[in-house]
Every structure is written in C-alpha cells, then in structure tokens.
Design an enzyme around this catalytic site. Sequence first.
Site, mmCIF file in Angstrom:
data_model
loop_
_atom_site.group_PDB
_atom_site.id
_atom_site.type_symbol
_atom_site.label_atom_id
_atom_site.label_comp_id
_atom_site.label_asym_id
_atom_site.label_seq_id
_atom_site.Cartn_x
_atom_site.Cartn_y
_atom_site.Cartn_z
ATOM 1 N N HIS A 48 12.769 -9.269 -3.248
ATOM 2 C CA HIS A 48 11.794 -8.538 -4.082
ATOM 3 C C HIS A 48 12.085 -7.031 -4.017
ATOM 4 O O HIS A 48 12.170 -6.359 -5.047
ATOM 5 C CB HIS A 48 10.362 -8.811 -3.601
ATOM 6 C CG HIS A 48 9.371 -7.806 -4.083
ATOM 7 N ND1 HIS A 48 9.192 -6.573 -3.471
ATOM 8 C CD2 HIS A 48 8.537 -7.808 -5.155
ATOM 9 C CE1 HIS A 48 8.283 -5.890 -4.147
ATOM 10 N NE2 HIS A 48 7.869 -6.612 -5.160
ATOM 11 N N HIS A 94 4.150 -8.096 -8.254
ATOM 12 C CA HIS A 94 4.776 -8.340 -6.949
ATOM 13 C C HIS A 94 5.141 -9.819 -6.748
ATOM 14 O O HIS A 94 6.284 -10.161 -6.460
ATOM 15 C CB HIS A 94 3.801 -7.862 -5.859
ATOM 16 C CG HIS A 94 4.203 -8.194 -4.458
ATOM 17 N ND1 HIS A 94 5.159 -7.484 -3.770
ATOM 18 C CD2 HIS A 94 3.783 -9.177 -3.616
ATOM 19 C CE1 HIS A 94 5.299 -8.009 -2.572
ATOM 20 N NE2 HIS A 94 4.477 -9.032 -2.448
ATOM 21 N N ASP A 114 3.539 -15.098 -4.484
ATOM 22 C CA ASP A 114 3.599 -14.433 -3.180
ATOM 23 C C ASP A 114 3.278 -15.437 -2.060
ATOM 24 O O ASP A 114 3.949 -15.475 -1.024
ATOM 25 C CB ASP A 114 2.572 -13.284 -3.191
ATOM 26 C CG ASP A 114 2.852 -12.225 -2.151
ATOM 27 O OD1 ASP A 114 3.991 -12.159 -1.635
ATOM 28 O OD2 ASP A 114 1.932 -11.439 -1.852
ATOM 29 N N HIS A 119 10.923 -11.494 0.449
ATOM 30 C CA HIS A 119 10.384 -10.144 0.249
ATOM 31 C C HIS A 119 11.495 -9.083 0.197
ATOM 32 O O HIS A 119 11.359 -8.079 -0.494
ATOM 33 C CB HIS A 119 9.321 -9.801 1.297
ATOM 34 C CG HIS A 119 7.949 -10.268 0.896
ATOM 35 N ND1 HIS A 119 7.544 -11.567 1.062
ATOM 36 C CD2 HIS A 119 6.926 -9.627 0.263
ATOM 37 C CE1 HIS A 119 6.315 -11.691 0.575
ATOM 38 N NE2 HIS A 119 5.916 -10.534 0.082
HETATM 39 ZN ZN LIG Z 1 4.022 -10.189 -0.684
#
Ligand SMILES: [Zn+2]
Length: 373
Positions: free
Chosen positions: A256, A270, A170, A253
């Site tokens: 994602h 995540h 991340d 993101h």
């Molecule tokens: Zn994140």
Amino acid sequence: MISATLFPGRYVQGSGALSRLGKELARLGARHILISSPFPLERLLPPLLPELEQAVTLRVERFGGECTDQEIERLLATVQDFQAEAVTAMGGGKTLDAAKAVAARAGIPAAMVPTIASTDAPCSSVCIIYSPEGIFQRADLLPRNPDLVLVDTEVMAQAPARFLASGMGDALATWFEAESCRISRGRNIAGDVGSMTAHALARLCYETVRDWGPSALTACEAGVVTSALERVVEANTLLSGLGFESGGLAAAHSIHNGLTALPGVRGLYHGEKVAFGVLASLFLTDKPLAIMDEVYGVCGALGLPTTLAALGLDGVSDAELLRVAEKACAPEESIHNEPVDISPRLVLSALKAADAEGRRRNRHCTEWSSSKK
Ligand SMILES: [Zn+2]
C-alpha cells in the site's frame, strides 16, 4: 520473548448507540472538547447536543480537514484554553487521529466516535501525520489507546457502501499480516511479538469479512442495519484495529505504501490499496490455490480492485512498478516481517502476478456470463 497486546478502554457498538454517548462521556470527565468533521457537525450532532450538554460541559470544534502538526497545535491550544478534561472526536480517520494526538499531548482521555467503517484508526494508538498538502509524513505511536470507542451502526449503514468495502479491504489484510508475523516472530506496533489473543482476533477478523462481507455490503447499500452489517462493522473497527496493532503488519501495508508513489492511485481509499497488497502478498508468500480462490472471490464480491487497471494504473510501466516495489521494501517497512525472501524484484513479480490473476479471473467471469446468454 515478551508479547504485548493493546486494547482501547471500552468498545460500544450498536444501532442507536449515539444515544449512549452522553453517559459514556460523563465517565471520562466533566468538560469535553468535541472535534468534529463537517458532516457529523452539520447532520449528526445537532439532535444530540441537548442531551450531551446535560451530561457534560461541551465545546464543539470543527476539524480543519488534515491531521497536521499545525492542526494538532491549534486544537491543543483550544483544549488548554477550555481546560478540557477529555477530548472526543466524531468523523473519519484523520479527525480521530488528530484528537488522539491532542488528548495524548494534553494528558487527558480520548473518546472516538467514527462515522465511517473504512478505517481501523478508532481503536489504535497510532496517529498518522500529514503535511498541509495531504502528503504522508510519519506515523506517531501514542502512549495509550483511546479510552472509549463508540460506533452507531445506523450511522455506518447510512454512509456510502464504498467506505464499508474499503474497511473490509483493510480488515482482509489483518490475518495475513499477523500470521506472517507469527511465523517470522515479527514485531507488532508495540515492538513485541503478538499474543495468541491477537492472532485469534486477527483470524476472526478475516473469517468475518470472508463469510459476512458481501451480505453486509448489501445491507449498507440498502441503508439498513442487519446482523451481518453489525459483524462486519465490528471486524473493520475493533478486530482489524486490535489485529494489526497487536498482531503486527507485513507485506500488504508496505505494498500500500509503495503504491502511493504513483499519482494514479490518488482517488482510492486506504483499504482498496491494501486489498491489492494482500493479493500481491499471496504470490509473494506462495499461498495455495484454495486461499487464492477465497481472497480473490471476496475481493470480487466486494468490488475491491483485483487488477492494476482497477487501481487506476492502466498501462503502468515496469519501471513505475519497480518504484512501488522499492518503496515497499524500504528498510523501515513491515514487509520485512514476511517469513520469505524480500527484494524489490520479488515484489515487482508479485504485483504483476496478482494483476494477471485478477485479469484472468475477470476474463473467465465475462466468458462464463456471456456463454450463459
Ligand atoms: Zn490499514
């Protein structure tokens, strides 16, 4: 053009930092509700309670497991019933998010005690709401950031190393996304442009993970705190939080979010999905080989997925990947902060190229190691 930079009120980190919790909480109010995930409730909290109860009047509440509107309502009723002056959360991202939302609704300070370094939830004003079944509903922007974030690195070192690696996945995205926003004048979480502070912190976040990530992971695997682990926990928790919130998000993101359309990725954290989003974004934004080498090298060293198979998507069809790409390109997605043309077709190509590059590098690694035998 107006820039805005968002910060938590105070960030405290170190080995044994939990011993400071009582003193820090007393600054925020006399009556605290402490919302805890099951693990810290059973393992971390019992030895701390005598000291905490000397510092503040405390009521401990077990977190229900999912950050839903219903759970926030339930916790808010507890806060009101107890006439709490502050809310403290101990646990992972969902526990922290729920506590932030409760504190915001009650109009009282919030203190965050993360027990894993896989999330940048502790420092941010963003709260992710799920359905009771665990499906993403929406991201709420709260009126303020937490008043205290306290991180005990001994606790982080005892947590499974995969959490730390995921947090680095991340954190790896932070600079790439902030940099894209800087070039395109894309908006950050506050709806403004990022400041030079945010960009410098995002860059530091990337360099910290790149330079100290593998040795921090080794320390975590050994269950010990080293300087590298301290640096990486700070990067994952503070720099990544400040960087994404104030620097802005972009393709990684959104990719994602797109990947969550496929059930195959459910077992992944995540940051593991975000890391693959970073790899795809390298192709989308046409990054030079030196950067590719760096990022693939870091992901490989940290055990982060560099292929679709490693994401749990072995044999995925183009039609399924196009669904991912279409979801990533939804109008509200941050991918539109990228300073390049964006379309589902281009994202599909980037996903396939990132996977092919990961497979090529894995193949060369295997060939190289077998030729050494
Ligand atoms: Zn994140």
